[in-house]
Design an enzyme around this catalytic site. Structure first.
Site, short mmCIF file in Angstrom:
data_model
loop_
_atom_site.label_atom_id
_atom_site.label_comp_id
_atom_site.label_asym_id
_atom_site.label_seq_id
_atom_site.Cartn_x
_atom_site.Cartn_y
_atom_site.Cartn_z
N TYR A 1 7.14 42.93 33.64
CA TYR A 1 6.14 42.85 32.43
C TYR A 1 5.46 44.43 32.22
O TYR A 1 6.22 44.19 30.51
CB TYR A 1 5.01 43.14 33.65
N SER B 1 0.93 46.09 25.82
CA SER B 1 -0.06 45.95 26.33
C SER B 1 -0.08 47.15 26.67
O SER B 1 0.72 48.29 26.75
CB SER B 1 0.63 45.70 28.08
N1 LIG Z 1 -5.38 40.30 29.98
C1 LIG Z 1 -6.20 41.24 30.23
O1 LIG Z 1 -6.23 42.58 30.75
C2 LIG Z 1 -4.82 42.37 29.21
C3 LIG Z 1 -4.18 43.29 29.28
C4 LIG Z 1 -3.18 43.89 28.31
C5 LIG Z 1 -1.97 42.88 27.32
N2 LIG Z 1 -2.49 41.74 27.55
C6 LIG Z 1 -1.62 40.71 26.74
O2 LIG Z 1 -2.47 40.27 25.96
C7 LIG Z 1 -1.81 38.65 25.55
C8 LIG Z 1 -2.79 37.70 26.09
O3 LIG Z 1 -3.36 37.57 26.96
P1 LIG Z 1 -4.56 36.98 28.04
O4 LIG Z 1 -4.75 37.58 29.09
O5 LIG Z 1 -5.31 36.16 27.04
O6 LIG Z 1 -2.91 35.88 28.68
P2 LIG Z 1 -3.81 34.47 29.08
O7 LIG Z 1 -2.48 34.34 30.05
O8 LIG Z 1 -4.92 34.20 28.82
O9 LIG Z 1 -3.03 33.25 28.17
C9 LIG Z 1 -1.41 33.83 27.78
C10 LIG Z 1 -1.49 32.28 26.69
O10 LIG Z 1 -0.06 32.75 26.63
C11 LIG Z 1 0.34 31.67 26.71
N3 LIG Z 1 1.69 31.18 27.69
C12 LIG Z 1 2.32 31.71 28.92
N4 LIG Z 1 3.80 31.59 29.11
C13 LIG Z 1 4.21 30.74 27.76
C14 LIG Z 1 4.75 29.82 27.85
N5 LIG Z 1 5.99 30.35 29.01
N6 LIG Z 1 5.33 29.42 26.64
C15 LIG Z 1 3.92 28.95 25.47
N7 LIG Z 1 2.79 29.89 25.87
C16 LIG Z 1 2.93 30.16 26.89
C17 LIG Z 1 -0.61 30.42 27.16
O11 LIG Z 1 -1.06 29.02 27.51
C18 LIG Z 1 -2.15 30.58 26.77
O12 LIG Z 1 -2.17 30.86 25.95
C19 LIG Z 1 -0.30 39.22 26.11
O13 LIG Z 1 0.35 38.99 25.41
C20 LIG Z 1 -0.92 40.08 27.58
O14 LIG Z 1 0.17 40.00 27.99
C21 LIG Z 1 -3.48 40.81 28.48
#
Ligand SMILES: NC(=O)c1ccc[n+]([C@@H]2O[C@H](COP(=O)([O-])OP(=O)(O)OC[C@H]3O[C@@H](n4cnc5c(N)ncnc54)[C@H](O)[C@@H]3O)[C@@H](O)[C@H]2O)c1
Length: 259
Positions: free
Chosen positions: A157, A144
């Site tokens: 985080y 991130s």
């Molecule tokens: N959305 C954003 O703005 C953003 C920004 C920067 C980084 N990210 C990173 O991108 C990645 C995905 O983010 P997203 O927005 O798609 O998230 P999301 O919350 O939409 O999806 C998260 C996924 O991780 C899985 N997950 C969460 N906790 C879990 C656990 N304990 N065991 C197994 N699976 C688990 C969920 O089932 C889901 O499939 C993450 O690493 C997040 O930190 C997202």
């Protein structure tokens, strides 16, 4: 330039039942990879699996909590049992739980670090065994832009993502002798199911706030999972990049991030 291809390769994408992970799973399948879909959401995962099959590829869905070491190891083993190989591991599953120094309990701290940093370590350790034998492998960690400093309410985080970045670079240095590449993508603000839930429900800002925030972005939109999926495809299909950290955002790192 020819189209990137992952023909015949096997990819395990954690947290791919929704959001960015789902985008990566579909993009990989569209370029020939067989995909293991993982996460916590059963019906959403079934939809991603259907999309992978519609793209003419194979999908295996495995649900489970990556806080459990045994589950992480079995996730890799089940992948190998089914497909006989693992070419690409994407550590994408994460917790975005909010916390700061005043209200961050040790339980929350341990939970976030277990999902965001400990699980990638276990999965990489397990995956690298097979990759080393085959002298071929690609690991992509999803970090991130909050890895550098992070926001006030993202202490655990941000720390986990900063740790992940050092982990990526250290591992890349060590595993290159086995022809295993390790890279990281640091997304900016991506509109996903999880992000919509956090902003609207957890932080209580509501849809109207989100709409205004989106309009205030330099390019008039947030990132989409497909944007990050393109970058993941590039890193997976290319041959000689390792230890790279790609900040994927429309605001340069270091610039003020308030919306
Ligand atoms: N959305 C954003 O703005 C953003 C920004 C920067 C980084 N990210 C990173 O991108 C990645 C995905 O983010 P997203 O927005 O798609 O998230 P999301 O919350 O939409 O999806 C998260 C996924 O991780 C899985 N997950 C969460 N906790 C879990 C656990 N304990 N065991 C197994 N699976 C688990 C969920 O089932 C889901 O499939 C993450 O690493 C997040 O930190 C997202």
């Amino acid at each position: 330039m020819s189209e990137p291809t992952l023909n015949g390769q096997v990819a395990l994408v954690t947290g791919s039942t929704q959001g960015i992970g789902a985008g990566i799973a579909k993009e990989f399948a569209a370029h020939g990879a067989r995909v293991v879909i993982h996460g916590l959401q059963e019906s959403a995962g079934a939809e991603v699996a259907a999309a992978v099959r519609n793209a003419g590829s194979e999908a295996l869905t495995i649900l489970g909590d990556v806080r459990d070491e045994g589950f992480c190891r079995s996730l890799v083993r089940q992948t190998l049992n089914r497909f006989g190989r693992l070419d690409i591991l994407v550590n994408n599953a994460a917790s975005t739980e909010r916390s700061n120094i005043e209200d961050d309990s040790l339980e929350l701290w341990d939970r976030v670090l277990a999902i965001n940093l400990r699980a990638p370590f276990i999965l990489c350790q397990e995956a690298a065994r097979n990759m080393k034998e085959r002298r071929k492998g690609c690991i992509i960690n999803i970090g991130s832009v909050n890895a550098y400093v992070g926001a006030r309410n993202l202490l655990a985080y941000s720390t986990s993502k900063g740790g992940l970045m050092t982990f990526t670079r250290n591992l890349a240095f060590h595993l290159t002798q086995h022809r295993i590449r390790v890279n990281q993508i640091n997304p900016g603000w991506v509109l996903t199911e999880g992000e919509r839930h956090v902003q609207s429900v957890v932080e209580g800002k509501g849809e109207e706030w989100l709409t205004k925030a989106v309009q205030s972005r330099p390019f008039g939109r947030l990132l989409y999972p497909e944007d990050i999926a393109h970058a993941a495809l590039f890193l997976a299909a290319t041959e000689l990049i390792t230890g790279a950290v790609l900040d994927y955002d429309q605001v340069p790192v270091g610039a003020p991030r308030d919306v």
